[in-house]
Design an enzyme around this catalytic site. Structure first.
Site, short mmCIF file in Angstrom:
data_model
loop_
_atom_site.label_atom_id
_atom_site.label_comp_id
_atom_site.label_asym_id
_atom_site.label_seq_id
_atom_site.Cartn_x
_atom_site.Cartn_y
_atom_site.Cartn_z
N SER A 126 -7.23 14.91 -10.92
CA SER A 126 -6.67 13.97 -9.95
C SER A 126 -5.22 14.31 -9.65
O SER A 126 -4.49 14.82 -10.51
CB SER A 126 -6.76 12.57 -10.55
OG SER A 126 -5.98 11.67 -9.81
N TYR A 151 -5.84 6.19 -18.02
CA TYR A 151 -6.76 6.94 -17.16
C TYR A 151 -6.11 8.25 -16.72
O TYR A 151 -6.69 9.33 -16.86
CB TYR A 151 -7.16 6.11 -15.93
CG TYR A 151 -7.66 6.95 -14.80
CD1 TYR A 151 -8.94 7.51 -14.82
CD2 TYR A 151 -6.83 7.27 -13.71
CE1 TYR A 151 -9.38 8.34 -13.79
CE2 TYR A 151 -7.25 8.08 -12.69
CZ TYR A 151 -8.52 8.61 -12.73
OH TYR A 151 -8.94 9.44 -11.72
N LYS A 155 -6.86 12.59 -17.58
CA LYS A 155 -6.99 13.73 -16.67
C LYS A 155 -6.04 14.86 -17.10
O LYS A 155 -6.40 16.03 -17.10
CB LYS A 155 -6.70 13.31 -15.23
CG LYS A 155 -7.74 12.35 -14.65
CD LYS A 155 -9.12 12.99 -14.62
CE LYS A 155 -10.21 12.02 -14.23
NZ LYS A 155 -11.58 12.55 -14.41
#
Ligand code: UD1
Length: 340
Positions: A126, A151, A155
């Protein structure tokens, strides 16, 4: 036909990628735990492509099941790994759940890839890894910033884990694709985004508001240092994004990669403000959206859009669909699911 494993293949980006893989002649096997997706999507995929992909309901946190799956599927030519939790707010409340869901599962899959020489691996990353970048547009060389949420951290850590594995295992070939803001739906309106509960992301909130499921959209802040005061993002049509996965996979299958761990930005290269997204929606639907200006949402950055040169030149991929195309498809999808 090369057989490709797609984890999380019934999710939003996963399902669109399965369609593009099948359209390009690949045999697809999906693993999904159905935690944030619906079994129904399997049939929706087959209404588009005419082929029902193979499917196994496996929770990748179950290491024994992961081992067993790879034992039974020694003929895989590549893996596209989408399976992960993705709600930013939830991740701040339940960090350990996010580390378990997104990191443990990645490790288990990589362990089996290493053991069985299934070495072509595409990772769903992302643009969140860049945080508020110092320079726009954002190139892949922009430094990775301290993650704003667990979150986002999964990544970053995910990319680092893959990179470490690639460093010691020259047979392993991996590409991390850093998505900007994926929106829209397949033109057939058979597959699209299915947010659970109140949508956190802008576009599903817009379509649900227009449909009457929400009172009004809150525009989070109009005092940012941008041309109209609202935040700027790079909204990319999910079908363009899905096609990039096929191109990235083929780069690995054809050994065109320049190193065994590569990263690519996937965006349009064009930034749009929240108000421009609303205007696009109103233009393509002829509707007037009920919205109000609200205070800033904590954690939001001012502006992010991709420098797409590396993806254009190296992958030979670029986005073709416009913001208007994406908004029209998102609306068609919203109407399709509500009529059921
Ligand atoms: C979010 C995640 C990001 C993730 C991406 C996946 C956050 C902070 N970031 O990105 O990590 O990779 O989704 O798609 O959640 N907006 C409104 N009103 C709304 C909803 C959003 O004004 O009701 C604005 C936001 O302030 C932002 C823009 O719309 O400026 C886009 O928001 P969103 O769709 O949530 O995406 P990101 O925050 O960019």
């Amino acid at each position: 036909m090369d057989k490709i494993l797609v984890t999380g293949g019934l999710g939003f980006i996963g399902s669109h990628t399965v369609v593009e893989l099948q359209n390009s002649g690949y045999e697809v096997i999906i693993i999904d735990d159905l935690s944030n997706s619906s079994f129904d999507v399997l049939h929706r995929i087959s209404t588009i492509t005419g082929i029902t992909p193979k499917f196994e309901q496996i929770d990748l946190k179950n290491k024994a099941k992961v081992i067993d799956f790879f034992k039974r599927n020694k003929d895989l030519k590549g893996v596209i790994h989408f399976a992960a939790s993705k709600a930013v707010g939830e991740s701040t409340e339940q960090p350990l759940m996010y580390y378990e869901n997104n990191i443990n599962t990645l490790v288990y899959v990589l362990q089996e890839l290493k053991n069985s020489n299934h070495t072509n691996f595409i990772f769903s990353s992302s643009c969140t890894v860049y945080g508020q970048a110092d320079e726009l547009p954002i190139t892949e060389k922009a430094p990775v910033k301290i993650a704003e949420s667990p979150y986002g951290n999964t990544k970053q850590i995910g990319e680092e884990i893959i990179q470490d594995v690639c460093r010691v295992n020259s047979n392993m070939n991996a590409i991390a694709l850093r998505y900007f803001n994926p929106i829209g739906a397949h033109e057939s309106a058979s597959i699209g985004e299915l947010p659970i509960g109140i949508p956190q992301n802008l576009v599903p909130f817009i379509t649900q508001t227009a449909y009457g499921l929400r009172d009004k959209l809150s525009v989070f802040g109009d005092d940012y240092p941008t041309h109209d005061g609202t935040c700027i993002r790079d909204y990319i049509h999910v079908v363009d994004l899905a096609k990039a996965h096929v191109v990235a996979l083929e780069r690995l299958l054809n050994r065109k990669n320049k190193s065994n761990f590569e990263t690519f930005n996937l965006g349009t290269g064009k930034g749009s403000s929240v108000l421009e997204v609303i205007k696009s929606f109103e233009r393509v639907t002829g509707l007037t959206l009920n919205y109000t200006i609200a205070k800033r949402r904590s954690g939001d950055i001012t502006a992010a859009y991709a420098d797409t040169n590396k993806a254009n030149m190296e992958l030979g991929w670029q986005s073709h669909l416009s913001l208007d195309d994406a908004m029209a498809s998102a609306w068609k999808w919203e109407m399709h699911i509500r009529k059921k």
